[in-house]
Design an enzyme around this catalytic site. Sequence first.
Site, mmCIF file in Angstrom:
data_model
loop_
_atom_site.group_PDB
_atom_site.id
_atom_site.type_symbol
_atom_site.label_atom_id
_atom_site.label_comp_id
_atom_site.label_asym_id
_atom_site.label_seq_id
_atom_site.Cartn_x
_atom_site.Cartn_y
_atom_site.Cartn_z
ATOM 1 N N THR A 1 12.982 -6.654 0.474
ATOM 2 C CA THR A 1 14.106 -5.887 -0.129
ATOM 3 C C THR A 1 15.197 -6.641 0.395
ATOM 4 O O THR A 1 15.215 -7.472 1.426
ATOM 5 C CB THR A 1 14.094 -4.413 0.575
ATOM 6 O OG1 THR A 1 13.759 -4.649 1.808
ATOM 7 C CG2 THR A 1 12.645 -3.427 -0.007
ATOM 8 N N SER A 2 16.350 -6.302 -0.007
ATOM 9 C CA SER A 2 17.501 -6.814 0.506
ATOM 10 C C SER A 2 17.793 -6.426 1.925
ATOM 11 O O SER A 2 18.131 -7.551 2.532
ATOM 12 C CB SER A 2 18.804 -6.279 -0.067
ATOM 13 O OG SER A 2 18.844 -6.698 -1.546
ATOM 14 N N GLU A 3 17.474 -5.567 2.640
ATOM 15 C CA GLU A 3 17.442 -5.284 3.949
ATOM 16 C C GLU A 3 16.691 -6.230 4.794
ATOM 17 O O GLU A 3 16.877 -6.848 5.649
ATOM 18 C CB GLU A 3 16.966 -3.941 4.299
ATOM 19 C CG GLU A 3 17.730 -2.744 3.720
ATOM 20 C CD GLU A 3 17.937 -2.462 2.348
ATOM 21 O OE1 GLU A 3 16.878 -2.844 1.705
ATOM 22 O OE2 GLU A 3 18.812 -1.837 1.701
ATOM 23 N N GLU B 1 9.144 -8.931 -3.059
ATOM 24 C CA GLU B 1 9.042 -10.079 -2.082
ATOM 25 C C GLU B 1 10.293 -9.861 -1.133
ATOM 26 O O GLU B 1 10.792 -10.835 -0.690
ATOM 27 C CB GLU B 1 9.330 -11.352 -3.179
ATOM 28 C CG GLU B 1 8.203 -11.450 -4.086
ATOM 29 C CD GLU B 1 7.887 -12.826 -4.352
ATOM 30 O OE1 GLU B 1 8.031 -13.928 -3.663
ATOM 31 O OE2 GLU B 1 7.282 -13.105 -5.555
ATOM 32 N N THR C 1 1.672 -5.732 -9.891
ATOM 33 C CA THR C 1 2.289 -6.378 -11.107
ATOM 34 C C THR C 1 0.776 -6.941 -11.747
ATOM 35 O O THR C 1 0.284 -7.676 -10.907
ATOM 36 C CB THR C 1 3.125 -7.362 -10.902
ATOM 37 O OG1 THR C 1 4.299 -6.758 -10.351
ATOM 38 C CG2 THR C 1 3.391 -8.044 -12.073
ATOM 39 N N GLU D 1 0.828 -1.348 -0.104
ATOM 40 C CA GLU D 1 -0.025 0.200 -0.063
ATOM 41 C C GLU D 1 0.866 1.139 -0.153
ATOM 42 O O GLU D 1 2.021 1.321 0.303
ATOM 43 C CB GLU D 1 -1.019 0.008 1.248
ATOM 44 C CG GLU D 1 -1.770 -1.199 1.289
ATOM 45 C CD GLU D 1 -2.889 -1.207 2.313
ATOM 46 O OE1 GLU D 1 -2.782 -0.291 3.194
ATOM 47 O OE2 GLU D 1 -3.700 -2.274 2.642
HETATM 48 C C1 LIG Z 1 8.806 -4.082 -9.918
HETATM 49 C C2 LIG Z 1 8.121 -4.375 -8.570
HETATM 50 C C3 LIG Z 1 6.685 -4.997 -8.629
HETATM 51 C C4 LIG Z 1 6.130 -5.138 -7.415
HETATM 52 N N1 LIG Z 1 5.078 -6.181 -7.488
HETATM 53 C C5 LIG Z 1 4.119 -6.151 -6.367
HETATM 54 C C6 LIG Z 1 3.033 -6.919 -6.428
HETATM 55 O O1 LIG Z 1 2.569 -7.523 -7.592
HETATM 56 N N2 LIG Z 1 2.358 -6.797 -5.344
HETATM 57 C C7 LIG Z 1 2.642 -6.279 -4.230
HETATM 58 O O2 LIG Z 1 1.721 -6.392 -3.258
HETATM 59 N N3 LIG Z 1 3.564 -5.395 -4.092
HETATM 60 C C8 LIG Z 1 4.485 -5.647 -5.327
HETATM 61 N N4 LIG Z 1 5.644 -4.616 -5.312
HETATM 62 C C9 LIG Z 1 6.028 -3.825 -4.099
HETATM 63 C C10 LIG Z 1 7.124 -4.432 -3.240
HETATM 64 O O3 LIG Z 1 6.850 -5.728 -2.699
HETATM 65 C C11 LIG Z 1 7.476 -3.326 -2.259
HETATM 66 O O4 LIG Z 1 8.203 -2.098 -2.928
HETATM 67 C C12 LIG Z 1 8.561 -3.665 -1.031
HETATM 68 O O5 LIG Z 1 7.931 -4.902 -0.195
HETATM 69 C C13 LIG Z 1 9.197 -2.643 -0.312
HETATM 70 O O6 LIG Z 1 7.972 -1.881 0.394
HETATM 71 P P1 LIG Z 1 8.208 -0.344 0.191
HETATM 72 O O7 LIG Z 1 8.480 0.047 -1.309
HETATM 73 O O8 LIG Z 1 7.122 0.231 0.624
HETATM 74 O O9 LIG Z 1 9.346 0.275 0.548
HETATM 75 P P2 LIG Z 1 9.651 0.499 2.439
HETATM 76 O O10 LIG Z 1 9.169 -0.477 3.023
HETATM 77 O O11 LIG Z 1 9.226 1.685 2.849
HETATM 78 O O12 LIG Z 1 11.104 0.444 2.683
HETATM 79 C C14 LIG Z 1 11.818 1.685 2.329
HETATM 80 C C15 LIG Z 1 13.237 1.277 2.512
HETATM 81 O O13 LIG Z 1 13.623 0.923 3.898
HETATM 82 C C16 LIG Z 1 14.162 -0.347 4.245
HETATM 83 N N5 LIG Z 1 13.458 -0.908 5.271
HETATM 84 C C17 LIG Z 1 12.179 -1.168 5.495
HETATM 85 N N6 LIG Z 1 12.052 -1.603 6.616
HETATM 86 C C18 LIG Z 1 13.278 -1.908 7.040
HETATM 87 C C19 LIG Z 1 13.923 -2.683 8.444
HETATM 88 N N7 LIG Z 1 12.842 -3.049 9.220
HETATM 89 N N8 LIG Z 1 14.864 -2.580 8.564
HETATM 90 C C20 LIG Z 1 15.859 -2.264 7.529
HETATM 91 N N9 LIG Z 1 15.516 -1.461 6.561
HETATM 92 C C21 LIG Z 1 14.183 -1.420 6.296
HETATM 93 C C22 LIG Z 1 13.907 -1.192 2.783
HETATM 94 O O14 LIG Z 1 14.739 -2.176 2.863
HETATM 95 C C23 LIG Z 1 13.806 0.235 1.829
HETATM 96 O O15 LIG Z 1 15.109 0.053 1.473
HETATM 97 C C24 LIG Z 1 6.462 -4.390 -6.232
HETATM 98 C C25 LIG Z 1 7.771 -3.740 -6.368
HETATM 99 C C26 LIG Z 1 8.670 -3.488 -7.430
HETATM 100 C C27 LIG Z 1 9.558 -2.618 -7.559
#
Ligand SMILES: Cc1cc2nc3c(=O)[nH]c(=O)nc-3n(C[C@H](O)[C@H](O)[C@H](O)COP(=O)(O)OP(=O)(O)OC[C@H]3O[C@@H](n4cnc5c(N)ncnc54)[C@H](O)[C@@H]3O)c2cc1C
Length: 380
Positions: free
Chosen positions: A366-368, A364, A158, A127
């Site tokens: 992030t690297s973190e 699925e 996606t 969201e």
């Molecule tokens: C090409 C693409 C396709 C996607 N497709 C889908 C889909 O089909 N369905 C769906 O539901 N989502 C989808 N996503 C979304 C994706 O799952 C999210 O972007 C991802 O989970 C990260 O969430 P965010 O972007 O809100 O980043 P945030 O969670 O806000 O994170 C921002 C930054 O903070 C870091 N961070 C967050 N929490 C922590 C922590 N506890 N400790 C250390 N670092 C932290 C993260 O690693 C990141 O660098 C897609 C994303 C992309 C790029």
Amino acid sequence: MFYELNDEQKAFRKRVREIYEREVSPLVEEYERKEAFPVQLYPILGAEHLLCLRCPKEYGGPGLDKISECITVEELNRICVGIGASVMVQGGLATDPILHFGSEELKQKYLSPAVRGEKIGAFALTEPDAGSDVSGIRTTAVKRGDTYRINGSKTFITNGTICDFVTVAAYTDPSKRGRGINLFVVERGDLGFSVIKKLKKLGNHSSDTAELAFDDCDVPKERMLGEQEGGGLSQLEGTLKSGRLTYGARSTGVGQAAFETTLSYIKRARRHGQPLSRSQAIRFMVAEMAMSMEAMRYMTYRGAWLFDQGVATMKDASIVKLFCSESVQSIVQKAMAIQKHAGLRADNPVQRFLRDGRLSKIPEGTSEIQHLVIAGGLGL
Ligand SMILES: Cc1cc2nc3c(=O)[nH]c(=O)nc-3n(C[C@H](O)[C@H](O)[C@H](O)COP(=O)(O)OP(=O)(O)OC[C@H]3O[C@@H](n4cnc5c(N)ncnc54)[C@H](O)[C@@H]3O)c2cc1C
């Protein structure tokens, strides 16, 4: 220990490579430029039994193992990561929860057409204010007699504009943070479900990504996955474990594409009157690329093998996803460094590999987040 694909698996790889080169390669440039997914591919891939690889035969699926799925994902992503993204969601996040937690009726209704490529699935968890912190989602599903009323918005989904159904995460009980979430299947035609907008992205141009809205969207209670309210996030664990392993294959595929085009460039190019391949700096870089490719492939297929034995842990899956999605960064960077200005040309796919490769660090988990899961798996 002897570790190599067997003859049957090698023949399978050869067959799927031929299919993707015949059916997918000719579409890539056009659909990357249009920033759209070529939906005509779905029935073609369905007819070739290349959708939802692990879906059992009773629902029309090929019923293959994780290693076979990784072979198809690696080969498809070698050709196009954007197109690969859509197909991966179809066979993973959109349908896996239905397969494992849906009623027989839901399985018949959504899985069989998804396998044939007649229906396209999406998965909506993220969201605007909740990504990594999945328990922070605000979408709700409130029971009203025989229906659940869903309200909320989802982003970065996606297949968002092209899907026929979407597996949506929503709180049935927001007071139980994280534990009060359930998954629901929403159909394209359901009143109150709409696509807000299609999103433009740095990479994966040929995958369709959208923002979705649910405004008083009523769905029959039978479309909730599982029989009880709550526990939706734990239903996702197996799917995420599987998806993170698949991500190893995805990164390996795009890495392989970057590696192959770089090798072919090195063999053609000349500098200072000498073949580029004689430069020691270039030979060092390409040797490192080859080493990373080997390591990524070993890790991915070992992880897939563990999954097939039923013993892969979330830590194993996160190690594969983290290692491969980080390793591919150095591969695409080296591909660009070696090809210099040639790599920047829009008609050279290396710039696409660089953009697409960058995105593997995000979905699925992030690297973190993978670091945190691995540390947790070590008992920390
Ligand atoms: C090409 C693409 C396709 C996607 N497709 C889908 C889909 O089909 N369905 C769906 O539901 N989502 C989808 N996503 C979304 C994706 O799952 C999210 O972007 C991802 O989970 C990260 O969430 P965010 O972007 O809100 O980043 P945030 O969670 O806000 O994170 C921002 C930054 O903070 C870091 N961070 C967050 N929490 C922590 C922590 N506890 N400790 C250390 N670092 C932290 C993260 O690693 C990141 O660098 C897609 C994303 C992309 C790029």
